[in-house]
Enzyme design. Structure first.
Site, short mmCIF file in Angstrom:
data_model
loop_
_atom_site.label_atom_id
_atom_site.label_comp_id
_atom_site.label_asym_id
_atom_site.label_seq_id
_atom_site.Cartn_x
_atom_site.Cartn_y
_atom_site.Cartn_z
N HIS A 157 0.83 -1.22 0.00
CA HIS A 157 0.00 0.00 0.00
C HIS A 157 0.86 1.27 0.00
CE1 HIS A 157 -3.35 -2.70 1.28
NE2 HIS A 157 -2.38 -3.26 1.98
N SER A 278 15.36 22.29 -15.08
CA SER A 278 14.19 23.10 -15.37
C SER A 278 14.64 24.43 -15.94
CB SER A 278 13.39 23.32 -14.08
OG SER A 278 12.57 24.47 -14.21
N LYS A 284 16.15 22.14 -9.81
CA LYS A 284 15.51 20.89 -10.23
C LYS A 284 16.44 19.91 -10.90
CE LYS A 284 11.20 20.68 -10.78
NZ LYS A 284 10.23 19.88 -10.07
N GLU A 291 9.98 9.06 -16.45
CA GLU A 291 8.59 9.46 -16.72
C GLU A 291 8.16 9.07 -18.13
OE1 GLU A 291 7.85 13.61 -14.86
OE2 GLU A 291 10.01 13.40 -15.10
#
Ligand code: ARG
Length: 459
Positions: A157, A278, A284, A291
């Site tokens: 979970h 970024s 970043k 992704e």
């Protein structure tokens, strides 16, 4: 140029829109090498069967060789007016060797031609994919070996459950990608029958030798039903199904890397090679490759759905709908191969933060099960009672703001007076992981044994 191939029956040129919707050379040029191989095998067989003369066969084979060189050199003229790769090759052959070119299509149709070309393409794609999967497994194994004893939280979970090792977690993916490789290998076995010689749909009246062409093209045998031969696209569907499952595995690993990369988790670092910055936020470091791998699973599942939808209502045998089999299949394998390469690079690049993972492994009362097991083993409590006592211990630790190994013995003895100092031996995450020595368990020794097993399999 009109349509020279069926000019006998037709007197008018097709409408521009007819051509636009019909043309497939823009994508089926990717079958060029398979088409040449199929034609070479067919030609050699026709000669041996006495269907065409030796002179014509030599001329055809010579012309096909020239075409092969033109394709390799990038000088072959792919022309829309010849619709697809099969007619482009034949038209070029006619330019090169004259009318003998017309004999190559004896005892053959584009229906069995495209079926054999496409099967060979998918077969090669499956083989390439198996190779890439093994490369990814090796990268995972290297991480598993280096971090066989690195503690990390195991989750259910996405809540801390029990301590595990990073090596064990890597090995979970080695298993998944191993099953994926076996699915591709299995699909390959089933697809490895040659449809060439089924001709349009009913077979051929010429004395062709389908076993000979099957063997020449690396198939195990010819297909046994001519109608099925030109209708079947199971091989593509099956490989897209295997590809979809593989992409799902890649996506799950990608998702874990995204989570582990967050400063909140901080379990792993990726180098500059597999991250991006970024344009506005200077701090970043984004896991874009992970992704994109996560997202590309959509292409694979989409491709399966696309082809399944094309096929599902088609009457036997060939319908032009089936020309729409190629784009989803090509794009799916392109996405899968790129994803596998990028994931292999990323896994090799992963730098786990062992201290941080170990600290996380000891938080969230992750050794509560070990405490309960100790009560069962040492005090003879029924597991349900042990579960209850342990729950109370967790509650007390929460009140005191500490983890289970930091609970004073007096606190534990307040719950059951028979508890002794020995219980602390099982409360650390390292002891917890090391105790799980059952076959396939997370204990470092088990992890090392599984690494050895996989290395032998992949050797
Ligand atoms: N370009 C076609 C395809 O990809 C080849 C087969 C065409 N056959 C036909 N009878 N029109 O499916």
């Amino acid at each position: 140029a009109g349509q020279a191939m069926w000019g006998g029956r037709f007197s008018d040129k097709p409408d521009e829109l007819m051509q636009a919707i019909n043309v497939s050379i823009g994508f089926d040029k990717r079958l060029a090498l398979q088409d040449l191989a199929g034609s070479r095998a067919h030609c050699a067989m026709l000669r041996k069967a006495g269907v065409i003369s030796s002179e014509d066969a030599d001329a055809i084979l010579g012309g096909l060789e020239t075409i092969g060189r033109e394709i390799a050199a990038g000088t072959f003229p792919f022309r829309d007016e010849y619709e697809d790769i099969h007619m482009n090759v034949e038209a070029r052959l006619r330019e090169l060797i004259g009318s003998a070119a017309g004999r190559l299509h004896t005892a053959r149709s584009r229906n069995d031609q495209v079926a054999v070309d496409f099967r060979m393409w998918v077969r090669e794609a499956c083989d390439r994919t198996v190779g890439l999967l093994q490369g990814l497994q090796r990268a995972l194994l290297a991480q598993a070996e280096a971090h066989a004893d690195a503690l990390m939280p195991g989750f259910t979970h996405l809540q801390p459950a029990q301590p595990v090792t990073f090596g064990h977690h890597m090995l979970a993916y080695v298993e998944m990608f191993g099953r994926d490789a076996s699915r591709f290998a299995d699909a390959r076995k089933r697809m490895n029958e040659s449809p060439l010689g089924a001709a349009a749909l009913a077979g051929s009246p010429f004395p062709i030798d389908r076993h000979m062409t099957a063997e020449a093209l690396g198939f195990d045998r010819p297909t046994a039903n001519s109608l099925d031969s030109v209708s079947d696209r199971d091989f593509a569907l099956e490989s897209l199904a295997a590809g979809s499952i593989c992409a799902i595995h890649l996506s799950r690993l990608a998702e874990e890397i995204v989570i582990w990369m967050t400063p909140q988790f901080g379990f792993v670092k990726l180098s500059d090679a597999f991250t991006t910055g970024s344009s506005i936020m200077p701090q970043k470091k984004n896991p874009d490759a992970a992704e994109l791998i996560r997202a590309k699973a959509g292409r694979l599942m989409g491709a399966f759905t696309q082809l399944a939808t094309v096929m599902k209502g088609l009457p036997l045998t060939y319908s032009k709908d089936m020309q729409e089999d190629k784009v989803p299949t090509f794009e799916a394998f392109d996405a899968l191969e790129l994803s596998l390469r990028a994931m292999t690079g990323m896994v090799a690049d992963l730098a786990p933060n062992r201290e941080r993972m170990a600290a996380a492994a000891g938080s969230g009362f992750s050794t509560a099960t070990d405490l309960a097991d100790w009560l069962v083993r040492e005090l003879g409590l029924p597991f349900r009672d042990a579960h209850h006592v342990t729950g109370a211990a967790v509650k007390r630790a929460e009140q005191l703001g500490c983890e289970l190994p930091d609970l004073p013995l007096s606190e534990l003895q307040a719950l059951d007076g028979r508890i002794t100092q020995g219980i602390y031996d099982v409360l650390t995450p390292a002891a917890s992981a090391a105790s799980r020595k059952s076959y396939g368990g997370t204990a470092p020794d088990q992890v090392r044994a599984q690494v050895r097993r996989w290395k032998e399999i992949l050797a």
